[in-house]
Each structure stands twice: as structure tokens, then as C-alpha cells.
Design a protein around this motif. Structure first.
Motif, PDB file in Angstrom:
ATOM      1  N   SER A 168       0.880  -1.180   0.000  1.00  0.00           N
ATOM      2  CA  SER A 168       0.000   0.000   0.000  1.00  0.00           C
ATOM      3  C   SER A 168       0.900   1.207   0.000  1.00  0.00           C
ATOM      4  CB  SER A 168      -0.844   0.046   1.270  1.00  0.00           C
ATOM      5  OG  SER A 168      -1.624  -1.104   1.333  1.00  0.00           O
ATOM      6  N   LEU A 169       0.402   2.316  -0.524  1.00  0.00           N
ATOM      7  CA  LEU A 169       1.151   3.560  -0.451  1.00  0.00           C
ATOM      8  C   LEU A 169       0.276   4.574   0.262  1.00  0.00           C
ATOM      9  CD1 LEU A 169       3.924   4.610  -1.283  1.00  0.00           C
ATOM     10  CD2 LEU A 169       2.834   5.699  -3.232  1.00  0.00           C
ATOM     11  N   HIS A 170       0.736   5.030   1.424  1.00  0.00           N
ATOM     12  CA  HIS A 170      -0.039   5.976   2.235  1.00  0.00           C
ATOM     13  C   HIS A 170       0.466   7.384   1.945  1.00  0.00           C
ATOM     14  CE1 HIS A 170      -1.382   2.394   4.331  1.00  0.00           C
ATOM     15  NE2 HIS A 170      -0.119   2.024   4.390  1.00  0.00           N
ATOM     16  N   TYR A 171      -0.469   8.324   1.752  1.00  0.00           N
ATOM     17  CA  TYR A 171      -0.124   9.729   1.474  1.00  0.00           C
ATOM     18  C   TYR A 171      -0.296  10.561   2.736  1.00  0.00           C
ATOM     19  CZ  TYR A 171       0.138   9.378  -3.644  1.00  0.00           C
ATOM     20  OH  TYR A 171       0.526   9.091  -4.936  1.00  0.00           O
ATOM     21  N   TYR A 172       0.630  11.519   2.940  1.00  0.00           N
ATOM     22  CA  TYR A 172       0.608  12.366   4.140  1.00  0.00           C
ATOM     23  C   TYR A 172       0.797  13.839   3.771  1.00  0.00           C
ATOM     24  CZ  TYR A 172       1.460   7.840   6.353  1.00  0.00           C
ATOM     25  OH  TYR A 172       1.350   6.526   6.746  1.00  0.00           O
ATOM     26  N   LEU A 173       0.166  14.705   4.592  1.00  0.00           N
ATOM     27  CA  LEU A 173       0.454  16.140   4.529  1.00  0.00           C
ATOM     28  C   LEU A 173       1.026  16.547   5.873  1.00  0.00           C
ATOM     29  CD1 LEU A 173      -2.668  17.638   2.676  1.00  0.00           C
ATOM     30  CD2 LEU A 173      -0.416  17.059   1.735  1.00  0.00           C
ATOM     31  N   TYR A 174       2.024  17.426   5.845  1.00  0.00           N
ATOM     32  CA  TYR A 174       2.653  17.951   7.068  1.00  0.00           C
ATOM     33  C   TYR A 174       2.094  19.345   7.335  1.00  0.00           C
ATOM     34  CZ  TYR A 174       6.338  19.355  10.371  1.00  0.00           C
ATOM     35  OH  TYR A 174       7.025  19.764  11.488  1.00  0.00           O
ATOM     36  N   ASN A 175       1.612  19.583   8.557  1.00  0.00           N
ATOM     37  CA  ASN A 175       1.084  20.869   8.993  1.00  0.00           C
ATOM     38  C   ASN A 175      -0.106  21.328   8.148  1.00  0.00           C
ATOM     39  OD1 ASN A 175       0.800  23.149  10.552  1.00  0.00           O
ATOM     40  ND2 ASN A 175       2.339  24.327   9.436  1.00  0.00           N
ATOM     41  N   TYR A 176      -0.958  20.345   7.756  1.00  0.00           N
ATOM     42  CA  TYR A 176      -2.185  20.709   7.049  1.00  0.00           C
ATOM     43  C   TYR A 176      -3.219  19.632   7.337  1.00  0.00           C
ATOM     44  CZ  TYR A 176      -4.973  23.209   3.590  1.00  0.00           C
ATOM     45  OH  TYR A 176      -5.921  23.976   2.971  1.00  0.00           O
ATOM     46  N   ARG A 177      -4.324  20.018   7.984  1.00  0.00           N
ATOM     47  CA  ARG A 177      -5.353  19.044   8.344  1.00  0.00           C
ATOM     48  C   ARG A 177      -6.389  18.941   7.251  1.00  0.00           C
ATOM     49  NH1 ARG A 177      -5.985  18.067  13.440  1.00  0.00           N
ATOM     50  NH2 ARG A 177      -5.564  20.214  14.106  1.00  0.00           N
ATOM     51  N   ILE A 178      -6.738  17.696   6.944  1.00  0.00           N
ATOM     52  CA  ILE A 178      -7.840  17.440   5.995  1.00  0.00           C
ATOM     53  C   ILE A 178      -8.984  16.919   6.861  1.00  0.00           C
ATOM     54  CG2 ILE A 178      -8.622  15.864   4.193  1.00  0.00           C
ATOM     55  CD1 ILE A 178      -6.713  17.215   2.723  1.00  0.00           C
ATOM     56  N   ARG A 179     -10.187  17.472   6.674  1.00  0.00           N
ATOM     57  CA  ARG A 179     -11.284  17.102   7.582  1.00  0.00           C
ATOM     58  C   ARG A 179     -11.626  15.621   7.484  1.00  0.00           C
ATOM     59  NH1 ARG A 179     -14.393  21.029   9.483  1.00  0.00           N
ATOM     60  NH2 ARG A 179     -14.292  22.260   7.582  1.00  0.00           N
ATOM     61  N   HIS A 180     -11.752  15.079   6.268  1.00  0.00           N
ATOM     62  CA  HIS A 180     -12.103  13.650   6.134  1.00  0.00           C
ATOM     63  C   HIS A 180     -11.021  12.914   5.352  1.00  0.00           C
ATOM     64  CE1 HIS A 180     -16.065  14.781   7.515  1.00  0.00           C
ATOM     65  NE2 HIS A 180     -16.207  15.626   6.495  1.00  0.00           N
ATOM     66  N   THR A 181     -10.699  11.713   5.788  1.00  0.00           N
ATOM     67  CA  THR A 181      -9.787  10.873   4.993  1.00  0.00           C
ATOM     68  C   THR A 181     -10.354  10.751   3.580  1.00  0.00           C
ATOM     69  OG1 THR A 181      -9.341   9.637   7.007  1.00  0.00           O
ATOM     70  CG2 THR A 181      -8.616   8.646   4.947  1.00  0.00           C
ATOM     71  N   LEU A 182      -9.498  10.900   2.593  1.00  0.00           N
ATOM     72  CA  LEU A 182      -9.951  10.868   1.193  1.00  0.00           C
ATOM     73  C   LEU A 182     -10.025   9.447   0.671  1.00  0.00           C
ATOM     74  CD1 LEU A 182      -7.746  13.744  -0.295  1.00  0.00           C
ATOM     75  CD2 LEU A 182      -9.968  13.913   0.848  1.00  0.00           C
ATOM     76  N   LYS A 183     -10.891   9.260  -0.328  1.00  0.00           N
ATOM     77  CA  LYS A 183     -10.844   8.008  -1.097  1.00  0.00           C
ATOM     78  C   LYS A 183      -9.696   8.180  -2.093  1.00  0.00           C
ATOM     79  CE  LYS A 183     -14.970   8.777  -2.372  1.00  0.00           C
ATOM     80  NZ  LYS A 183     -16.376   9.057  -2.654  1.00  0.00           N
ATOM     81  N   PRO A 184      -9.009   7.100  -2.479  1.00  0.00           N
ATOM     82  CA  PRO A 184      -7.939   7.243  -3.477  1.00  0.00           C
ATOM     83  C   PRO A 184      -8.424   7.946  -4.749  1.00  0.00           C
ATOM     84  CG  PRO A 184      -7.883   5.050  -2.513  1.00  0.00           C
ATOM     85  CD  PRO A 184      -9.112   5.724  -1.977  1.00  0.00           C
ATOM     86  N   SER A 185      -9.700   7.761  -5.093  1.00  0.00           N
ATOM     87  CA  SER A 185     -10.216   8.375  -6.339  1.00  0.00           C
ATOM     88  C   SER A 185     -10.379   9.884  -6.196  1.00  0.00           C
ATOM     89  CB  SER A 185     -11.564   7.747  -6.695  1.00  0.00           C
ATOM     90  OG  SER A 185     -12.464   7.941  -5.605  1.00  0.00           O
ATOM     91  N   GLU A 186     -10.208  10.400  -4.968  1.00  0.00           N
ATOM     92  CA  GLU A 186     -10.260  11.869  -4.756  1.00  0.00           C
ATOM     93  C   GLU A 186      -8.860  12.488  -4.802  1.00  0.00           C
ATOM     94  OE1 GLU A 186     -13.928  12.771  -1.791  1.00  0.00           O
ATOM     95  OE2 GLU A 186     -12.436  11.391  -0.948  1.00  0.00           O
ATOM     96  N   LEU A 187      -7.844  11.640  -4.969  1.00  0.00           N
ATOM     97  CA  LEU A 187      -6.458  12.111  -4.955  1.00  0.00           C
ATOM     98  C   LEU A 187      -5.942  12.250  -6.385  1.00  0.00           C
ATOM     99  CD1 LEU A 187      -3.971  12.671  -3.024  1.00  0.00           C
ATOM    100  CD2 LEU A 187      -3.309  10.332  -3.542  1.00  0.00           C
ATOM    101  N   GLY A 188      -5.387  13.411  -6.695  1.00  0.00           N
ATOM    102  CA  GLY A 188      -4.844  13.646  -8.038  1.00  0.00           C
ATOM    103  C   GLY A 188      -3.357  13.936  -8.006  1.00  0.00           C
ATOM    104  N   LEU A 189      -2.632  13.287  -7.067  1.00  0.00           N
ATOM    105  CA  LEU A 189      -1.191  13.571  -6.874  1.00  0.00           C
ATOM    106  C   LEU A 189      -0.403  12.262  -6.939  1.00  0.00           C
ATOM    107  CD1 LEU A 189       1.070  15.610  -5.980  1.00  0.00           C
ATOM    108  CD2 LEU A 189       0.446  15.016  -3.618  1.00  0.00           C
ATOM    109  N   VAL A 190       0.588  12.220  -7.823  1.00  0.00           N
ATOM    110  CA  VAL A 190       1.483  11.058  -7.903  1.00  0.00           C
ATOM    111  C   VAL A 190       2.887  11.531  -7.567  1.00  0.00           C
ATOM    112  CG1 VAL A 190       2.438   9.252  -9.402  1.00  0.00           C
ATOM    113  CG2 VAL A 190       0.048   9.963  -9.683  1.00  0.00           C
ATOM    114  N   LEU A 191       3.479  10.965  -6.498  1.00  0.00           N
ATOM    115  CA  LEU A 191       4.861  11.306  -6.123  1.00  0.00           C
ATOM    116  C   LEU A 191       5.793  10.240  -6.675  1.00  0.00           C
ATOM    117  CD1 LEU A 191       4.402  12.614  -2.453  1.00  0.00           C
ATOM    118  CD2 LEU A 191       4.374  13.866  -4.598  1.00  0.00           C
ATOM    119  N   LEU A 192       7.092  10.540  -6.792  1.00  0.00           N
ATOM    120  CA  LEU A 192       8.000   9.620  -7.509  1.00  0.00           C
ATOM    121  C   LEU A 192       8.610   8.591  -6.567  1.00  0.00           C
ATOM    122  CD1 LEU A 192       9.647  12.423  -9.580  1.00  0.00           C
ATOM    123  CD2 LEU A 192       7.845  10.823 -10.299  1.00  0.00           C
TER     124      LEU A 192
END
Ligand code: CJ4
Length: 409
Positions: free
Chosen positions: A385-409
Motif C-alpha cells: 500500500s502507499l499511504h499519502y501524508y500532509l505535514y502541517n495541514y489538516r484534511i477534515r475527512h480521509t480521502l478516497k484514493p479516487s479523490e487524490l490527483g497527486l502522484v509522487l515519484l
């Protein structure tokens, strides 16, 4: 017999201690905490306000005595080779230690020098006496949109500590040092991924794999022959046409940057978290670079407009301990946009060109609209699995993967 059991137990105890220390560290950081999940009274957005630059720690964090910080100039071939070798021998492996990522030097130069990058964010640790590079961590700046807010963040990546220096608690001080250097540039948020769970994922994605060279994948233990399947039946199952089917399908060129930027920005606008790409960013991240990034457009023969786009990056893995194969050639789905061609057909064309380029496997995360083609194009679910994180930024609800438009290398 009993010694092995004892080793096993010691290992488990050490690992669980590591887990506890890991959570202790992240519970001290401005990141979403597990206890806050579900607390909808907490506002979405920055967790801590920026501090005045004069109050940011001016000097580097202390390292254990025999180590020193080094800023890695990856323009220098010698330094880039040192970084390449550290990662090639000590970076992420699968759980069974059969594979290890083998990011190439050209890939690292692409990944670490986007528009606006800071050399000071390419951070190494070396042994004072031998000058040997023993650890690495990086950041690159990126404009990331979170719902309607565009936030300049650091994308932190390539955290690597030499195998012989593990559990010396180097990772926390490296994370604090890259954070300090990011703060010095007046940037207060970051985005990162990990194959492990720490406080607190904004989403957790599944990897899917599409076999292109099933015989080799089975020989090296990446995949297994299916039940009631023979090798010849398996090869036939994954066979692809020799050539692509989409009319006007061709490699992306410099002159396509404005049109690709236009359809990509429009497409990414529908996801909760996504990069805010400029034409300059598209030129860097999406123009084809041999052996690093491949990208294709579909150009309408009638109107000459660019209607669709697909891309994948090259990330081989070293195969540890196989006598016939040393490298697994893997393509990773990057950004794909369809405005005319069905996504299924466009992605099948991506598989066809990846096979033509002799990739062994095509990997994709279940992000964006990828779940609409994964099963149909014969992708199988991966073990990681690949878990995505933000530092110093709160997201109110955990997102579904289909709501994510970011691919890191
Ligand atoms: C954004 N930064 C991600 C870098 C790390 N990325 C790409 C990553 N993070 C966690 C994973 F779970 C993962 N997987 C790709 C899938 C896969 O191919 N698994 C077999 C395999 C082949 N080679 C390797 C090398 C390392 C780990 C697994 N490997 C699982 N990829």
C-alpha cells in the motif's frame, strides 16, 4: 531451533519498540493525529501558523558526533553517483527483500531539479573521517491545491539511511533538518508518502500491476503462475497488440506543452488534492526524457487539437539473489487525461508502448480514475500500500484514493 526462536522474539521486540518510538516522534509533530480522526470541529487547513523567519533555528540540528551534514550538489557527477549508490544499496525493499528500487542518476536529476528547486533541500549525512555518504533526504517545492486552497509545499522524498546505521534514530533528525531548511524558505507545509502507517494518512492507495513479461515476472518471484494456469496460457493471457490503436497517438513534444497544460489543469481540478501545474511545471515533469519519463498525446487529425494524454515513469528494481535476472524493468503510471478517447483504450495503448519498450511490468495506483481500467486491462492487486501524508495541514475527512490527483515519484 530455540536460538532461532529467540532471535525471532528479539527482532519482534525491537521492531515494536521502533514502532512506539516512531509514533512518539510523529505525535510531537504538527500532523493530523489518530485521536483527532472524526473530530469534525477541527478546521481544515494549517495546523500551526508560520513562525517569523528570524525565529527559525538558524543552525543545523545536531548529529551524532562522528557524522556531519552535507548539501548534495547532484549536478556534480561524482556526488550524483554517491547518492545513486547509497539508494541502490540501501533504499526501499519489498517485505520479502527480493527487490530494491534502483532509481537511475538521470531519474534523480529529473526528480530533484524541478522549477524553483533549492540545492539546500538535497541533504546528505556523511561520516566525518571517511567522508562516506550514509544517509539522504530531499525536498522539492510544489504548488499543491487542497480543495480551493493552493499551498506551496515541499514534496519530501528519498529518505534513506544506510543499512548498517538503522535504529540509530537518524531518520527523526533528518526529517527535522529538512523541515528546518524548508521553513527557512518560508514554506510551512509538506507532502510525502510511505509504505508504512504513521500519523495520519490523508488516503491509503493500493498498487496494481499489469504483467507485460509474465515469464520473467514468474521466474524472479514477482508473480506466481495462477491456479490451473500453464506458462503458455499465462503468456497468451497477457499478450498485447504490436501497435497502438488510438488515431493520432504520438510522443509528446515541446510544442504540445500549452495544450497538455490546458487539459491536465482542467482534469486535475476535480480532485480534492492535486498539483497546480504551470506550463513551466508541465515542461519539466511531462516532456519525455529517455529512460526516465515517457509521455504521449492523441492529436485529432481533423482539428489538430490535443484531446488526450498519458504518461509513465521508469523506476527499475534490483532483483536480489536471482541467478538469471538482475533488474526488473518497471513502468509507473504518472498522469493521464482523456477528453475524447476512452481511458480504457488510451491506457491499453500505454501498455502497448511500454511492452514495445521492453518493460516487464506496468504499475498503477488506484488514484484518480485508475480504478475504471485496472481490472479490465488485467492489472492484479499488489502487496504494497502507499499511504499519502500532509505535514502541517489538516484534511477534515480521509480521502478516497479516487479523490487524490497527486502522484509522487
Ligand atoms: C512516492 N514514493 C514511492 C516510492 C516507493 N514506491 C514506488 C513504493 N512504495 C511502497 C510500495 F509498496 C511500492 N510498491 C510498488 C509495488 C511493487 O512493485 N512491489 C514489488 C516491488 C518491486 N520492487 C520493489 C521495490 C520496493 C518495494 C516493492 N517492490 C509495491 N512502491
Amino acid at each position: 531451533e530455540s536460538d532461532l526462536a529467540l532471535d525471532e522474539i528479539t527482532g519482534k521486540v525491537q521492531e515494536s519498540l521502533g514502532l512506539e518510538k516512531r509514533h512518539k516522534f510523529w505525535e510531537s509533530q504538527p500532523v493530523g493525529q489518530f485521536k483527532d480522526l472524526g473530530d469534525t470541529s477541527l478546521p481544515e487547513g494549517p495546523i500551526e501558523a508560520p513562525t517569523p523567519l528570524s525565529e527559525v533555528k538558524q543552525e543545523p540540528y545536531n548529529l551524532p558526533t562522528m557524522y556531519e551534514w552535507i548539501t548534495c550538489d547532484i549536478d556534480s557527477d561524482e556526488m550524483c553517483t554517491e547518492v545513486y549508490n547509497l539508494l541502490a544499496n540501501n533504499y526501499v525493499e519489498d517485505d520479502e527483500n527480493m527487490f530494491r528500487f534502483n532509481y537511475s542518476k538521470e531519474f534523480l536529476r529529473w526528480a530533484l531539479r524541478p522549477p524553483g528547486y533549492f540545492k539546500s533541500w538535497h541533504i546528505g549525512v556523511r561520516v566525518k573521517s571517511s567522508k562516506k555518504l550514509v544517509a539522504f533526504i530531499t525536498g522539492v517545492p510544489a504548488r499543491i491545491r487542497v480543495r480551493d486552497e493552493i499551498v506551496t509545499m515541499a514534496e519530501v522524498n528519498f529518505l534513506c539511511v544506510h543499512k548498517k546505521l538503522r535504529s540509530k534514530r537518524l531518520a527523526p533528525v533528518m526529517i527535522k533538518e529538512v523541515t528546518r531548511r524548508v521553513h527557512l524558505e518560508n514554506i510551512w507545509q509538506a507532502a510525502y508518502t510511505a509504505g508504512i502507517i504513521i500519523p495520519t494518512p490523508i488516503t491509503s492507495c493500493q498498487y496494481w500491476h499489469r504483467s507485460l513479461n509474465p515469464k520473467k515476472l514468474i521466474e524472479v518471484g514477482f508473480s506466481r503462475l495462477g491456479p490451473r494456469m500453464t506458462m503458455s496460457r499465462t503468456i497468451k493471457l497477457y499478450k498485447l497488440p504490436e501497435s497502438t490503436v488510438t488515431p493520432g497517438f504520438r510522443k509528446m513534444g515541446l510544442h504540445d506543452v500549452p495544450a497538455v497544460t490546458h487539459i491536465l489543469r482542467n482534469y486535475l481540478s476535480r480532485f480534492v488534492v492535486a498539483p497546480d501545474f504551470s506550463e513551466h511545471d508541465v515542461e519539466h515533469w511531462l516532456l519525455p526524457t529517455e529512460g526516465v519519463i515517457d509521455s504521449y498525446v492523441a492529436e485529432s487529425s481533423k482539428t489538430h487539437e490535443i484531446t488526450d494524454f498519458c504518461s509513465f515513469y521508469t523506476l527499475p528494481s534490483s532483483i536480489l539473489g536471482n541467478k538469471n535476472h538482475s533488474t526488473l524493468k518497471a513502468a509507473y503510471s504518472y498522469y493521464n487525461v482523456c477528453t475524447k478517447t476512452p481511458l480504457l483504450q488510451l491506457m491499453n495503448d500505454a501498455l502497448i508502448v511500454a511492452k514495445q519498450k521492453e518493460f516487464d511490468v506496468f504499475n498503477a495506483l488506484d488514484v484518480m480514475h485508475n480504478d475504471t481500467f485496472l481490472k479490465e486491462l488485467k492489472f492484479g492487486p499488489g502487496d504494497g500500500s502507499l499511504h499519502y501524508y500532509l505535514y502541517n495541514y489538516r484534511i477534515r475527512h480521509t480521502l478516497k484514493p479516487s479523490e487524490l490527483g497527486l502522484v509522487l515519484l
